[in-house]
Design an enzyme around this catalytic site. Structure first.
Site, PDB file in Angstrom:
ATOM      1  N   LEU A 205       0.862  -1.187   0.000  1.00  0.00           N
ATOM      2  CA  LEU A 205       0.000   0.000   0.000  1.00  0.00           C
ATOM      3  C   LEU A 205       0.898   1.237   0.000  1.00  0.00           C
ATOM      4  O   LEU A 205       1.646   1.444   0.954  1.00  0.00           O
ATOM      5  CB  LEU A 205      -0.837  -0.042   1.289  1.00  0.00           C
ATOM      6  CG  LEU A 205      -1.987   0.948   1.432  1.00  0.00           C
ATOM      7  CD1 LEU A 205      -3.123   0.607   0.459  1.00  0.00           C
ATOM      8  CD2 LEU A 205      -2.539   0.911   2.864  1.00  0.00           C
ATOM      9  N   HIS A 206       0.857   1.988  -1.080  1.00  0.00           N
ATOM     10  CA  HIS A 206       1.716   3.183  -1.099  1.00  0.00           C
ATOM     11  C   HIS A 206       1.222   4.286  -2.030  1.00  0.00           C
ATOM     12  O   HIS A 206       1.823   5.354  -2.093  1.00  0.00           O
ATOM     13  CB  HIS A 206       3.148   2.802  -1.500  1.00  0.00           C
ATOM     14  CG  HIS A 206       3.265   2.426  -2.960  1.00  0.00           C
ATOM     15  ND1 HIS A 206       2.870   1.198  -3.433  1.00  0.00           N
ATOM     16  CD2 HIS A 206       3.704   3.115  -4.029  1.00  0.00           C
ATOM     17  CE1 HIS A 206       3.067   1.151  -4.733  1.00  0.00           C
ATOM     18  NE2 HIS A 206       3.570   2.302  -5.128  1.00  0.00           N
ATOM     19  N   ARG A 207       0.110   4.040  -2.763  1.00  0.00           N
ATOM     20  CA  ARG A 207      -0.374   5.074  -3.698  1.00  0.00           C
ATOM     21  C   ARG A 207      -0.743   6.334  -2.935  1.00  0.00           C
ATOM     22  O   ARG A 207      -1.456   6.259  -1.922  1.00  0.00           O
ATOM     23  CB  ARG A 207      -1.641   4.614  -4.411  1.00  0.00           C
ATOM     24  CG  ARG A 207      -1.467   3.532  -5.360  1.00  0.00           C
ATOM     25  CD  ARG A 207      -1.249   3.974  -6.786  1.00  0.00           C
ATOM     26  NE  ARG A 207      -0.596   2.858  -7.439  1.00  0.00           N
ATOM     27  CZ  ARG A 207       0.564   2.909  -8.058  1.00  0.00           C
ATOM     28  NH1 ARG A 207       1.204   4.049  -8.188  1.00  0.00           N
ATOM     29  NH2 ARG A 207       1.107   1.834  -8.572  1.00  0.00           N
ATOM     30  N   ARG A 240       6.909   5.862   2.031  1.00  0.00           N
ATOM     31  CA  ARG A 240       5.863   6.899   1.969  1.00  0.00           C
ATOM     32  C   ARG A 240       4.737   6.576   2.963  1.00  0.00           C
ATOM     33  O   ARG A 240       4.250   7.451   3.680  1.00  0.00           O
ATOM     34  CB  ARG A 240       5.291   6.963   0.550  1.00  0.00           C
ATOM     35  CG  ARG A 240       4.040   7.830   0.428  1.00  0.00           C
ATOM     36  CD  ARG A 240       3.315   7.576  -0.878  1.00  0.00           C
ATOM     37  NE  ARG A 240       3.999   8.171  -2.018  1.00  0.00           N
ATOM     38  CZ  ARG A 240       3.923   9.461  -2.354  1.00  0.00           C
ATOM     39  NH1 ARG A 240       3.210  10.297  -1.637  1.00  0.00           N
ATOM     40  NH2 ARG A 240       4.564   9.916  -3.401  1.00  0.00           N
ATOM     41  N   ASP A 283      -2.015  -2.081  -3.933  1.00  0.00           N
ATOM     42  CA  ASP A 283      -2.350  -0.964  -4.821  1.00  0.00           C
ATOM     43  C   ASP A 283      -1.205  -0.725  -5.802  1.00  0.00           C
ATOM     44  O   ASP A 283      -1.141   0.310  -6.443  1.00  0.00           O
ATOM     45  CB  ASP A 283      -2.708   0.301  -4.027  1.00  0.00           C
ATOM     46  CG  ASP A 283      -1.552   0.853  -3.209  1.00  0.00           C
ATOM     47  OD1 ASP A 283      -0.445   0.261  -3.229  1.00  0.00           O
ATOM     48  OD2 ASP A 283      -1.751   1.894  -2.539  1.00  0.00           O
TER      49      ASP A 283
END
Ligand code: UD1
Length: 365
Positions: A205-207, A240, A283
């Site tokens: 998950l990083h978007r 992030r 994602d």
């Protein structure tokens, strides 16, 4: 043919590895230079992949690092222009859709250097996604567009790209996966993490749309908390995401639920975890493809995908970031209503050879 191939961020490394291997079989024809922009610089986001995938040390490192989109893109362009002017390559190869891909394409084309894009033609039609802008700018400029599937070919044709530029070669990331699958399977990563095969999910998950937006981030975390009551979740956290979770004071969420938080993993360790997972939640782009090839059900935590073939033919389902939809699809997998998939055409481990075959053909012209 003097070639510079460009990498910058984590998802680029597994794409360039098989291309370098294939180019190195023809050292009489190609003079190859590997350039790393330095977009990703942490050893866990970069060095570990060079070691795992046997990629030679970059010949040139620009050391550009992080920044806003304009800063990062601009700095890569300034530094890459100096290299192009000094080296005068015949061809630049770019892969994927990260800022380094677009920055080096624009720079080279402004110097009248030919550019080949590996993984061309993918479109999410979501202009809020920085990668979509990178894909569009890159493809419109490139001379050779190497595609992974027929959807990509159709996208390019619909944008007016002439047929002779489009070469359907298959998927270089799948070359890397198939090459390393056996070795990855022998790793004991899942044991070290403390989970048992087919009894856990992996998560990436990083978007920005999922983790920079607090409400979306919380919705996803709430869904993950419920899933983790039935199926532990293993989560190597992206820098992030870690930064945003700390900023929003959400780190406690992972400890309070059955979510094993890990630092970013190397290629072989993460592949081991994905081979043995019951479900993949993601994602990211590449993992949608990898799960299809591994035959593991994948839920994509986005509203759209630039890789529709993974839904039409593979194991991928788009679930967005609403809690209800994520849970509905996750429980189907947990209850054994598994999505069966097929492996798309030419995702067979030979895409890089096809690319090099095409380049050899150009050499002869
Ligand atoms: C980039 C790509 C994205 C890809 C992702 C994989 C773009 C627009 N995005 O997103 O398509 O899926 O890589 O990881 O190119 N950071 C570190 N260490 C690093 C690299 C980054 O701590 O080695 C942190 C920094 O705070 C940085 C932030 O992560 O500002 C974002 O990095 P950046 O390269 O801008 O984008 P990603 O989110 O990694």
């Amino acid at each position: 043919m003097k070639i510079i191939s460009v990498v910058g961020a984590r998802p680029n490394f597994m794409k360039i590895a098989p291309i370098i291997m294939a180019l190195n079989k023809h050292t009489d024809k190609f003079e190859h230079t590997l350039l790393h922009t330095g977009q990703h610089y942490d050893s866990s986001m970069s060095d570990v992949f060079f070691a795992d995938l046997g990629i030679p040390k970059p010949d040139i490192s620009l050391g550009v690092g992080s920044g806003s989109h304009a800063e990062q893109t601009g700095n890569i362009m300034i530094e890459f222009e100096k290299i192009c002017l000094a080296m005068k390559p015949d061809l630049v190869i770019v892969v994927g859709d990260v800022n380094s891909t677009m920055a080096c394409t624009i720079t080279a084309k402004k110097l009248n250097i030919k550019v080949a894009h590996v993984e061309a033609g993918l479109r999410s039609r979501d202009m809020t996604m920085p990668e979509e802008i990178n894909r569009l700018c890159t493809d419109v400029l490139c001379d050779y567009l190497y595609t992974t599937d027929h959807f990509a070919d159709e996208n390019l044709r619909a944008e007016g790209v002439s047929d002779e530029k489009i070469v359907f070669v298959g998927n270089v990331m799948v070359d890397t996966l198939l090459h390393h699958k056996e070795l990855a399977a022998t790793q004991e990563t899942y044991k070290k993490v403390g989970v048992t095969p087919k009894s856990y999910a992996t998560l990436t998950l990083h978007r920005p749309s999922n983790v920079d937006d607090k409400q979306n981030f919380i919705q996803i975390l709430e869904a993950l908390a419920e899933i983790s009551q039935k199926l532990p979740i293993v989560f190597p956290i992206h820098p992030r995401t870690k930064k945003m979770a700390a900023e929003y004071n959400l780190i406690h969420f992972f400890d309070e639920n059955n979510i094993v938080l890990l630092e970013p993993l190397g290629y072989l360790d993460f592949l081991n975890l994905n081979i043995n997972a019951k479900m993949i939640l993601t994602d990211s782009g590449g993992l949608q493809e990898e799960s299809t090839v591994l035959g593991v059900p994948c839920l994509t935590l986005r509203e759209n995908t630039e890789r529709p073939i993974t839904c039409v033919e593979g194991t991928n389902v788009i679930v967005g970031n609403s809690k209800e939809k994520i849970l509905e699809e996750a429980f189907k997998v947990i209850e054994g209503k598994k999505t069966e998939g097929e492996i798309p055409e030419k995702w067979d481990g030979h895409a890089a050879e096809r690319i090099v075959g095409h380049l050899l053909g150009l050499e002869e012209k």
